[in-house]
Design a protein around this motif. Structure first.
Motif, PDB file in Angstrom:
ATOM      1  N   TYR A  64      44.881  31.569  71.791  1.00  0.00           N
ATOM      2  CA  TYR A  64      45.092  32.825  72.519  1.00  0.00           C
ATOM      3  C   TYR A  64      44.634  32.699  73.972  1.00  0.00           C
ATOM      4  O   TYR A  64      43.613  32.078  74.264  1.00  0.00           O
ATOM      5  CB  TYR A  64      44.284  33.906  71.816  1.00  0.00           C
ATOM      6  N   ARG A  66      44.311  35.105  77.722  1.00  0.00           N
ATOM      7  CA  ARG A  66      44.437  36.326  78.527  1.00  0.00           C
ATOM      8  C   ARG A  66      44.518  35.875  79.992  1.00  0.00           C
ATOM      9  O   ARG A  66      43.502  35.773  80.699  1.00  0.00           O
ATOM     10  CB  ARG A  66      43.232  37.231  78.296  1.00  0.00           C
ATOM     11  N   LEU A 105      49.692  32.017  72.083  1.00  0.00           N
ATOM     12  CA  LEU A 105      50.004  33.404  72.407  1.00  0.00           C
ATOM     13  C   LEU A 105      49.339  33.765  73.731  1.00  0.00           C
ATOM     14  O   LEU A 105      48.106  33.696  73.844  1.00  0.00           O
ATOM     15  CB  LEU A 105      49.499  34.328  71.287  1.00  0.00           C
ATOM     16  N   ASN A 107      48.659  36.779  76.174  1.00  0.00           N
ATOM     17  CA  ASN A 107      48.642  38.229  76.334  1.00  0.00           C
ATOM     18  C   ASN A 107      48.663  38.539  77.831  1.00  0.00           C
ATOM     19  O   ASN A 107      47.653  38.377  78.524  1.00  0.00           O
ATOM     20  CB  ASN A 107      47.388  38.803  75.673  1.00  0.00           C
ATOM     21  N   LEU A 187      43.592  38.920  65.183  1.00  0.00           N
ATOM     22  CA  LEU A 187      43.957  39.033  66.591  1.00  0.00           C
ATOM     23  C   LEU A 187      42.806  39.652  67.391  1.00  0.00           C
ATOM     24  O   LEU A 187      42.200  40.630  66.951  1.00  0.00           O
ATOM     25  CB  LEU A 187      45.208  39.918  66.713  1.00  0.00           C
TER      26      LEU A 187
END
Length: 216
Positions: A64, A66, A105, A107, A187
C-alpha cells in the motif's frame, strides 16, 4: 537469490534467461543491506508499507502507498525507492509472493503536483517493472484527482505494454472487483472503507522486522 531472479524475470513469462540476466547485471547490491532499522524513519512516514493479510482477488499479497505523503523537495528519490525496494523484497520472502507475484495499491487521496516529479516517477515505475526480482501482477491507482490524465500521459511511455495491462485507474467503490472478499478488514484506515489502524500496522511491522533481522 539466483532462482528468484529467474522466476521473476520481467515480461509475460517466468524463467526468461535474457531478461533475468539483465536484471541481475543492473541490480544494486546495496538493496541487500536494507533493514527495518535503517528504513525506520521513512517507513514511519506511512508513505509506503505492507498491510498484513491484504490480498487481491487472485490471492496476491498487496502492498500500500499513500503518494500524498511523499514530497520530492523534502524526501530524496533514493529514500522512497529504498522504501519501495525494501517492502517488495520483504514480501517475496513468502513463497507464494515469490513464485506468483504481488499487487500494489496506490491511494491517491489528497495528491497534488507537489507530490510528483518525473525522475521519481520514472525510477518508481522501473522498480515495479523488474529492476528488482519481484513480479508485480496488479497495480491499482485509486481515487486519482480529476487532472490525473496529465500525469498518465507522462507515466504511460514509462510502462511496457505487458505491464500497462496490469494497471487499473479506479474509484474506491470499484475495489471489490480487484480485491479478495473481506479486504476491508486488512485495508489501512486512511482509506474510507479501511478498518485497520495504519499507525499500528507500521509500528508492528518495524518491531517484527527488527526482531527477524537481528535474529538473522
Amino acid at each position: 537469490m539466483y532462482l528468484r531472479f529467474a522466476r521473476c524475470s520481467p515480461g509475460p513469462e517466468k524463467f526468461n534467461a535474457k531478461a533475468a540476466w539483465k536484471v541481475m547485471k543492473n541490480y544494486d547490491s546495496r538493496y541487500l543491506e536494507l533493514t527495518a532499522a535503517s528504513m525506520e524513519k521513512q517507513i514511519l512516514s506511512k508513505t509506503l508499507f505492507i498491510p498484513p493479510g491484504l490480498k487481491s482477488s487472485e490471492g496476491h499479497s498487496v502492498f500500500y502507498m499513500r503518494p500524498s505523503r511523499y514530497f520530492p523537495k523534502q524526501t530524496s528519490t533514493k529514500e522512497i525507492i529504498d522504501n519501495l525496494v525494501y517492502c517488495m523484497q520483504v514480501m517475496v520472502e513468502e513463497e507464494k509472493s515469490c513464485t506468483e507475484g504481488i499487487g500494489f495499491l496506490a491511494n491517491m487521496a489528497d495528491w497534488h503536483f507537489s507530490n510528483f516529479s518525473v525522475s521519481y516517477c520514472y525510477q518508481f515505475m522501473m522498480m515495479l517493472q523488474g529492476r528488482v526480482p519481484v513480479r508485480v501482477r496488479l497495480f491499482l491507482i485509486v481515487n486519482p484527482p480529476s487532472w490525473f490524465g496529465k500525469i498518465w500521459k507522462i507515466m504511460r511511455p514509462m510502462l511496457s505494454d505487458d505491464f500497462a495491462k496490469k494497471v487499473h485507474v479506479i474509484q474506491g467503490s470499484a475495489l471489490p472487483e480487484f480485491m479478495e472478499d473481506g479486504f476491508e478488514s486488512y485495508l489501512p484506515d486512511d482509506m474510507e472503507t479501511g478498518k485497520v489502524d495504519a499507525d499500528a500496522i507500521v509500528s508492528d511491522f518495524i518491531a517484527y522486522r527488527k526482531f527477524v533481522e537481528v535474529k538473522d
